[in-house]
Design a protein around this motif. Structure first.
Motif, PDB file in Angstrom:
ATOM      1  N   SER A   4       0.824  -1.205   0.000  1.00  0.00           N
ATOM      2  CA  SER A   4       0.000   0.000   0.000  1.00  0.00           C
ATOM      3  C   SER A   4       0.861   1.260   0.000  1.00  0.00           C
ATOM      4  N   HIS A   5       2.048   1.194   0.616  1.00  0.00           N
ATOM      5  CA  HIS A   5       2.938   2.369   0.596  1.00  0.00           C
ATOM      6  C   HIS A   5       3.744   2.467  -0.689  1.00  0.00           C
ATOM      7  N   GLY A   6       3.940   1.335  -1.355  1.00  0.00           N
ATOM      8  CA  GLY A   6       4.733   1.354  -2.579  1.00  0.00           C
ATOM      9  C   GLY A   6       6.228   1.341  -2.355  1.00  0.00           C
ATOM     10  N   HIS A   7       6.660   0.964  -1.139  1.00  0.00           N
ATOM     11  CA  HIS A   7       8.100   0.829  -0.873  1.00  0.00           C
ATOM     12  C   HIS A   7       8.326  -0.179   0.245  1.00  0.00           C
ATOM     13  N   VAL A   8       9.599  -0.542   0.416  1.00  0.00           N
ATOM     14  CA  VAL A   8       9.961  -1.567   1.392  1.00  0.00           C
ATOM     15  C   VAL A   8      10.174  -0.938   2.760  1.00  0.00           C
ATOM     16  N   HIS A   9       9.762  -1.648   3.795  1.00  0.00           N
ATOM     17  CA  HIS A   9      10.014  -1.224   5.182  1.00  0.00           C
ATOM     18  C   HIS A   9      11.121  -2.082   5.797  1.00  0.00           C
ATOM     19  N   GLY A  10      11.747  -1.539   6.819  1.00  0.00           N
ATOM     20  CA  GLY A  10      12.729  -2.324   7.564  1.00  0.00           C
ATOM     21  C   GLY A  10      14.102  -2.305   6.920  1.00  0.00           C
ATOM     22  N   HIS A  26      12.217   3.534   7.112  1.00  0.00           N
ATOM     23  CA  HIS A  26      11.942   3.387   8.539  1.00  0.00           C
ATOM     24  C   HIS A  26      11.015   4.528   8.932  1.00  0.00           C
ATOM     25  N   HIS A  27       9.762   4.239   9.140  1.00  0.00           N
ATOM     26  CA  HIS A  27       8.835   5.301   9.549  1.00  0.00           C
ATOM     27  C   HIS A  27       7.592   4.689  10.148  1.00  0.00           C
TER      28      HIS A  27
HETATM   29 ZN    ZN Z   1       5.935   3.084   4.169  1.00  0.00          ZN
END
Ligand code: ZN
Length: 141
Positions: free
Chosen positions: A129-135, A140-141
Motif C-alpha cells: 500500500s505504501h509502494g516501498h519496502v520497510h525495515g 523506517h517510519h
Molecule cells: Zn511506508
C-alpha cells in the motif's frame, strides 16, 4: 569510472519491484533474477535519470531563498511544484543572482551498476500500500 554510491560494507538496498523505486533500466534488468545472481549493466541517460534539460537551469533573485543566511554553490533545496517534488542545486552565485539547476544531479550521465541479488521476499500488505519496502535496507517510519 567514478564510484558514486556503494552498499559494500552496509546493508543491501531493498526495493519494491515494479513500483519505480529504482531507475527504469535497473528495474528491467532485475526482472526474473534470483538470489545469488550477479550482473553488471550500463544504462544510458534515458534508462537512468534522463537527459539534461537546460530549461531547468534558472537564475533567481536571492530573496526567493528567504531564511537562508548564505547561499553557496552546491546547496540543494526541495521544491514543490505542479510536477511534484524535486531537488534543485545551486550552481552559481553572483551577488543576489542565484543560478539553480533543477536537473537530477545524474541527468545526462551514463551509469554502470554492479549488482548482486542477495535476497527476494514477498512484500507485506503495508509495503504494497505504501509502494516501498520497510525495515532493513528500506524505509523506517
Ligand atoms: Zn511506508
Amino acid at each position: 569510472g567514478e564510484v558514486l554510491e556503494s552498499s559494500e560494507g552496509h546493508d543491501p538496498l531493498a526495493y519494491l519491484h515494479g513500483r519505480g523505486n529504482i531507475v527504469d533500466g535497473l528495474e528491467k534488468a532485475l526482472e526474473g533474477k534470483s538470489a545469488g545472481d550477479k550482473f553488471n549493466i550500463t544504462l544510458s541517460p534515458d534508462e537512468a535519470y534522463g537527459s539534461r534539460d537546460e530549461a531547468q537551469v534558472q537564475t533567481l533573485p536571492a530573496d526567493e531563498f528567504a531564511g537562508v543566511d548564505e547561499i553557496e554553490p552546491g546547496m540543494q533545496f526541495n521544491v514543490h511544484d505542479d510536477d511534484g517534488h524535486h531537488v534543485i542545486t545551486v550552481t552559481h552565485v553572483d551577488g543576489d543572482q542565484i543560478t539553480v539547476d533543477g536537473n537530477h544531479p545524474l541527468a545526462g550521465e551514463t551509469l554502470v551498476f554492479d549488482v548482486e541479488v542477495v535476497g527476494i521476499r514477498e512484500p507485506t500488505a503495508e509495503e504494497l500500500s505504501h509502494g516501498h519496502v520497510h525495515g532493513d535496507g528500506g524505509h523506517h517510519h
